[in-house]
Design a protein around this motif. Structure first.
Motif, PDB file in Angstrom:
ATOM      1  N   HIS A  12       0.835  -1.207   0.000  1.00 33.00           N
ATOM      2  CA  HIS A  12       0.000   0.000   0.000  1.00 33.00           C
ATOM      3  C   HIS A  12       0.867   1.254   0.000  1.00 33.00           C
ATOM      4  O   HIS A  12       2.030   1.216   0.410  1.00 33.00           O
ATOM      5  CB  HIS A  12      -0.931   0.020   1.224  1.00 33.00           C
ATOM      6  N   TRP A  51      -6.049   8.995  12.556  1.00 29.99           N
ATOM      7  CA  TRP A  51      -6.359   8.146  13.714  1.00 29.99           C
ATOM      8  C   TRP A  51      -6.498   6.667  13.367  1.00 29.99           C
ATOM      9  O   TRP A  51      -6.461   5.826  14.250  1.00 29.99           O
ATOM     10  CB  TRP A  51      -7.610   8.656  14.436  1.00 29.99           C
ATOM     11  N   TYR A  54      -1.982   2.864  10.766  1.00 31.79           N
ATOM     12  CA  TYR A  54      -1.328   1.947  11.709  1.00 31.79           C
ATOM     13  C   TYR A  54       0.168   2.171  11.863  1.00 31.79           C
ATOM     14  O   TYR A  54       0.769   1.691  12.812  1.00 31.79           O
ATOM     15  CB  TYR A  54      -1.613   0.480  11.319  1.00 31.79           C
ATOM     16  N   ARG A  75       4.892   0.556   1.094  1.00 35.14           N
ATOM     17  CA  ARG A  75       5.406  -0.534   1.916  1.00 35.14           C
ATOM     18  C   ARG A  75       5.314  -1.828   1.117  1.00 35.14           C
ATOM     19  O   ARG A  75       4.298  -2.076   0.439  1.00 35.14           O
ATOM     20  CB  ARG A  75       4.577  -0.659   3.212  1.00 35.14           C
ATOM     21  N   THR A 125       8.648  -1.808   9.598  1.00 37.00           N
ATOM     22  CA  THR A 125       7.933  -0.609  10.008  1.00 37.00           C
ATOM     23  C   THR A 125       7.680  -0.633  11.508  1.00 37.00           C
ATOM     24  O   THR A 125       7.800  -1.676  12.156  1.00 37.00           O
ATOM     25  CB  THR A 125       6.593  -0.493   9.249  1.00 37.00           C
ATOM     26  N   TRP A 127       4.838  -0.269  14.130  1.00 33.98           N
ATOM     27  CA  TRP A 127       3.393  -0.149  14.361  1.00 33.98           C
ATOM     28  C   TRP A 127       3.178   0.894  15.451  1.00 33.98           C
ATOM     29  O   TRP A 127       3.801   0.856  16.500  1.00 33.98           O
ATOM     30  CB  TRP A 127       2.800  -1.494  14.765  1.00 33.98           C
ATOM     31  N   PRO A 136      -7.364   3.981  22.309  1.00 37.20           N
ATOM     32  CA  PRO A 136      -8.770   3.919  21.874  1.00 37.20           C
ATOM     33  C   PRO A 136      -9.596   3.010  22.786  1.00 37.20           C
ATOM     34  O   PRO A 136      -9.063   2.127  23.451  1.00 37.20           O
ATOM     35  CB  PRO A 136      -8.656   3.314  20.478  1.00 37.20           C
ATOM     36  N   LYS A 139     -10.123  -2.006  20.857  1.00 37.05           N
ATOM     37  CA  LYS A 139      -8.743  -2.428  20.655  1.00 37.05           C
ATOM     38  C   LYS A 139      -8.360  -2.665  19.196  1.00 37.05           C
ATOM     39  O   LYS A 139      -7.184  -2.827  18.897  1.00 37.05           O
ATOM     40  CB  LYS A 139      -8.457  -3.675  21.494  1.00 37.05           C
ATOM     41  N   ASN A 140      -9.354  -2.709  18.307  1.00 35.03           N
ATOM     42  CA  ASN A 140      -9.033  -2.905  16.887  1.00 35.03           C
ATOM     43  C   ASN A 140      -8.871  -1.583  16.140  1.00 35.03           C
ATOM     44  O   ASN A 140      -9.029  -1.527  14.918  1.00 35.03           O
ATOM     45  CB  ASN A 140     -10.094  -3.783  16.213  1.00 35.03           C
ATOM     46  N   GLN A 141      -8.546  -0.546  16.859  1.00 46.43           N
ATOM     47  CA  GLN A 141      -8.385   0.785  16.272  1.00 46.43           C
ATOM     48  C   GLN A 141      -7.018   1.319  16.674  1.00 46.43           C
ATOM     49  O   GLN A 141      -6.578   1.133  17.801  1.00 46.43           O
ATOM     50  CB  GLN A 141      -9.512   1.662  16.812  1.00 46.43           C
ATOM     51  N   GLN A 143      -5.837   4.321  17.242  1.00 46.40           N
ATOM     52  CA  GLN A 143      -5.712   5.453  18.158  1.00 46.40           C
ATOM     53  C   GLN A 143      -7.101   5.985  18.466  1.00 46.40           C
ATOM     54  O   GLN A 143      -8.046   5.757  17.705  1.00 46.40           O
ATOM     55  CB  GLN A 143      -4.882   6.533  17.462  1.00 46.40           C
ATOM     56  N   ARG A 144      -7.214   6.697  19.548  1.00 45.65           N
ATOM     57  CA  ARG A 144      -8.470   7.344  19.895  1.00 45.65           C
ATOM     58  C   ARG A 144      -8.930   8.297  18.789  1.00 45.65           C
ATOM     59  O   ARG A 144      -8.107   9.001  18.199  1.00 45.65           O
ATOM     60  CB  ARG A 144      -8.265   8.123  21.197  1.00 45.65           C
ATOM     61  N   ARG A 153      -9.337  10.246   8.658  1.00 42.83           N
ATOM     62  CA  ARG A 153      -9.123   8.878   9.138  1.00 42.83           C
ATOM     63  C   ARG A 153      -7.758   8.302   8.774  1.00 42.83           C
ATOM     64  O   ARG A 153      -7.038   7.790   9.608  1.00 42.83           O
ATOM     65  CB  ARG A 153     -10.220   7.978   8.560  1.00 42.83           C
ATOM     66  N   ARG A 154      -7.429   8.344   7.474  1.00 43.11           N
ATOM     67  CA  ARG A 154      -6.172   7.719   7.034  1.00 43.11           C
ATOM     68  C   ARG A 154      -5.752   8.310   5.690  1.00 43.11           C
ATOM     69  O   ARG A 154      -6.559   8.851   4.944  1.00 43.11           O
ATOM     70  CB  ARG A 154      -6.329   6.209   6.901  1.00 43.11           C
TER      71      ARG A 154
END
Lengths: 326, 326, 326, 326
Positions: A12, A51, A54, A75, A125, A127, A136, A139-141, A143-144, A153-154
């Motif tokens: 990506h 946020w 990754y 990457r 890299t 993480w 957050p 837990k599957n995110q 950052q807050r 978002r990204r």
């Protein structure tokens, strides 16, 4: 007809380095208005991320005399893929060699596109691990959710200007292994834009003909939001913050992206777009080719493309001094 | 059948005073999480407002030993309407008399509902003038969009608990001139909830039977957002901020409000709801009456109403010491 | 400075009659693309309504040689208000007299604006009762949600063209009792547009200077949707249906309406807009006055207003034969 | 730790066959309420697809005595990948052999999961070519947007019930080459659910422990919509159509999917979810493991999971006659 499936050596689009002559103002824009989070800073650069990104950073903001794009990176999917792809690039004669990496990632192989844009690929890299105050609830995110500014978002994709669309597309297809999903071909047969990808997003890189025939310039970088409603709200936020809105919100015919373009204080064009439902899952997707007459219809709902969208790039043409040294 | 149209002496719900035993935490909640803006503070109170509220404040947050609702106010439509309505309240025997007003508004006539909630009405007000840093880009907007937290737009409505729904409804209709738009009547004939309004919003005040039969308690205050998407995002923001989410987001059958209920740190229930397309423009609107069996279907899309929604109010029943002194 | 509050003799904009030279195509547009529901038809007219409109119809579509607006109506707040207001209009010399009403409503008092637009006011109405297959799941809703086309919710507002903005505004204020919420005044002092209302919506009628100085022409009628997301989707639906999209979606600076304008097959301009959070609850709202330089900034997010938006009206100027007979 | 990247022999979940004892009612549900388009019908089956699905069908609806899932299919990335993967499955002892394919796709290799679910993989497919009346305005879209019912966009994912989560997960990872992105592990160490994918979507297949320990049952199939707003609107549409809404709309903690579950008339559970911004682009993504206590918190915003969500599957347990013949 392109092969039914290409190599998956690249995973990506990973990060973009923007050069800004207004470093303080640009930083405020990206943090307060866009809602990015600062990871760290070193020398003349600040490292930032959305946020849901990754990695350590997806945007490197570097003070410079003139606006522009410093370099961008993909990457690789594995250490082996990285080596394999570096060898292919080297053989193609575009390699600059290995670097030790940067904050947030390991050794990178640097090279240039045929048009002179600086690129690199790497695998190792860091993480992102949020500090306690940014941890957050789910837990599957990464950052807050920041609840600040436009809350992008990204990193989503990037758009280059090029003096030669075909040459750049063929390099990206044949040397990097990307796939073309859509392109524009004029009645004269000239190809003036292409959208390529290395994964199931319908594109993570696009490039269009430079109006001035200049080499290696940059058009825009795009961060994704979850919904079109959030992009409309981002327009309000840009308006309130005095940010120059160039065009949008509206829907592109090509790729059907819901877009909004602004200029960050340093002069680089930045887009917010919806993270979008549009995926390319078919392994045998054939490029959609847009004709000159189809493009003349304007954007999806009829908006005429604004003139500056075809001419403004960074470095600004007035400050352009030829392609970067390779 | 109610008269086809009632008096328009009252213009709208104007502000609510919340009492909190956790003043610092409550303030942080309303400013950082809800996105309200502080107008000023005096003594134990902080005065707050949403970015589209035109008055000096719509929320007065006051430190107190026990959570609850201190008082709430309606703005009258004219000086004459204020005098006329004060006289009617006085005649009904519920008046407490005139006050000099408060920060942000002029002389107010204070009184209590039959259940003991403190109310006041006034006409003279201070239109909010934003400081330079909060000046909006569009001149028809009260203040700059904050781009912080949930960004609530404006005070929308309030919900009381009462020991006697019929008595309170008749007071609001006959003495204050409000109109009833929806209500709940059980099979036994008991009326257990009603929604009333003084303008074209389908309600700006609601009240339901107190589970414990207590007098003068408070159920919730609601701030409006522009879209359901923003309420979903508010849920994420509450989750990240560690705010207790009681129920929602979901859609009420009654009034079709898209709701989300949380407890602010002081213990008072707060709702965010969509500013909503639902207007009552018909001058001869007849109240929609919901039956017991209809209510048993749950909310609009089938969600069962959570138990605490029927029992939790402020002051909490454990700290309840009878109705306020009138 | 306008009086702090005006009469509430009129409740709301009630219906609009559109004239179409393409009656079949226009009907298909309003039913299949817009998602209106047909109530009934008689002679050359079809009566239609949105799923949340409570009356028999809000749109009367009538076959005619030339496109345009046949008449429009406000509902009065009571029988007394109707009589009172009719007398005022009569005294102002604009009355045409009483009619027996139409399908769906009782006796109406007909008159013309100073610019020649046909208007009427009435009180008695037929509340819509859906047939079994259109009965809604929630009893506080007029009709089942259609799930067809753009699913427009209700009539929202209407926009006239006029040869004299001041004259029309003063008539609407002084004779009909409407309130002005926003207007445009050029540097020359000429007033070229105004937005007025009879309730808490910030406007239900607007009018702008006719580019050609013609009298009695029509600019557009607007139906409301619940969210901006639905308006974006409506744009997709218009695109797929081959409907001419004139401009939008975008946000007006004036009134902050999120807009999308199309031409129905008969040539009349139709808007979909969000039902919106913007209410005017303040009894002493003073008109927001937009200057020439403010208007030159374009719409809220910078979109330049398209030329046809200033010139196209119905009847088309080529077919215009002077103001309607009064 | 799972390998950093798995095989890409499979491109995506391709279609699902649902069995229904109410074929007429189920068809009306999928066409009128969900908004799918019928491609063709043959024998007891109707073939359907969403407006953005590129293949001939993504849902095969087959009349049967008992509800359930007939089979489901993945498309391979190339003819070679298909052969390679078929050989691996054969070697694993789960193969049933080659079929001639079906309407819309070529030769398929059929097999069963260890729990008895029927699967197949194929490569050759028929790209959907819309008839003139369904031709889209934008050439990069498979079909015209239907503007009917919930307008579901595309097949998104499927959820199985299984008597043995670990066995099924290991089969999918090791034999089919899928990657695990999230899973649930109880305090006892028992793994009770897993989410796997073959591309950059964070999952296209999920499976959870069958409450009754039955083999080969089906939990739900999911179609994607573009926004959360559209899912809220779908809830209204289901409500109006008398469709049983089981739970939602709400947000899952796991995968953060915004969900809404209903039962189609034949009894199979169907979900609509947002097409979503959540992608797994990292090649070294490690599975997120949810603990028992984390799951006890309910869904993302606190909704308790409804009991039937854990027990209802198809075939219904009352009609279950053991795993399918292999």
């Amino acid at each position: 007809m392109q092969p039914t499936i290409r190599s998956f050596d690249l995973a990506h689009l990973a990060h973009v380095e923007l050069l800004t002559p207004m470093p303080e103002e640009s930083l405020r824009f990206f943090v307060d208005v866009m809602g990015l989070t600062e990871s760290t800073r070193r020398a003349d650069s600040v490292y930032l991320r959305g946020w849901d990104d990754y990695e350590h950073h997806t945007l490197k903001l570097t003070a410079a005399k003139v606006a522009g794009m410093g370099h961008f990176a993909y990457r690789a999917t594995s250490p082996e893929a990285l080596q394999r792809r570096a060898a292919i690039i080297d053989k193609a004669g575009r390699g600059k060699g290995w670097t030790d990496g940067d904050l947030g990632h390991g050794p990178a192989y640097a090279f240039t596109t045929p048009d002179g844009h600086n690129m690199e690929i790497y695998y190792e890299t860091v993480w992102y691990r949020p500090p306690p105050e940014l941890k957050p609830a789910l837990k599957n995110q990464a950052q807050r959710f920041p609840a600040r500014g436009a809350n992008v978002r990204r990193l989503d994709h990037m758009n280059l200007l090029t003096s030669d669309v075909v040459e750049l597309r063929e390099f990206l297809e044949n040397v990097l292994g990307l796939r073309t999903t859509e392109k524009i071909v004029l009645d004269s047969g000239q190809e003036v834009g292409a959208w390529v990808t290395t994964n199931n997003k319908t594109y993570d890189l696009a490039f269009t003909q430079d109006h001035y025939g200049a080499k290696g310039r940059f058009h825009h970088v795009t961060f994704a939001l979850d919904s079109r409603e959030e992009i409309l709200r981002a327009a309000d936020i840009f308006l309130e913050a005095g940010v120059h809105i160039e065009t949008g919100p509206h829907k592109h015919a090509i790729q059907q992206t819901f877009f909004l373009y602004v200029y960050e204080p340093g002069g680089n064009r930045v887009e917010v777009a919806n993270a979008g439902a549009r995926l390319m899952l078919a392994p045998d997707w054939q490029p959609v080719v847009w004709t000159e007459s189809e493009r003349k219809k304007g954007q999806a709902w009829g908006l005429k493309t604004i003139e500056s969208f075809h001419t403004h790039g960074t470095p600004p043409i007035e400050q352009y001094e030829g392609p970067r040294k390779r």
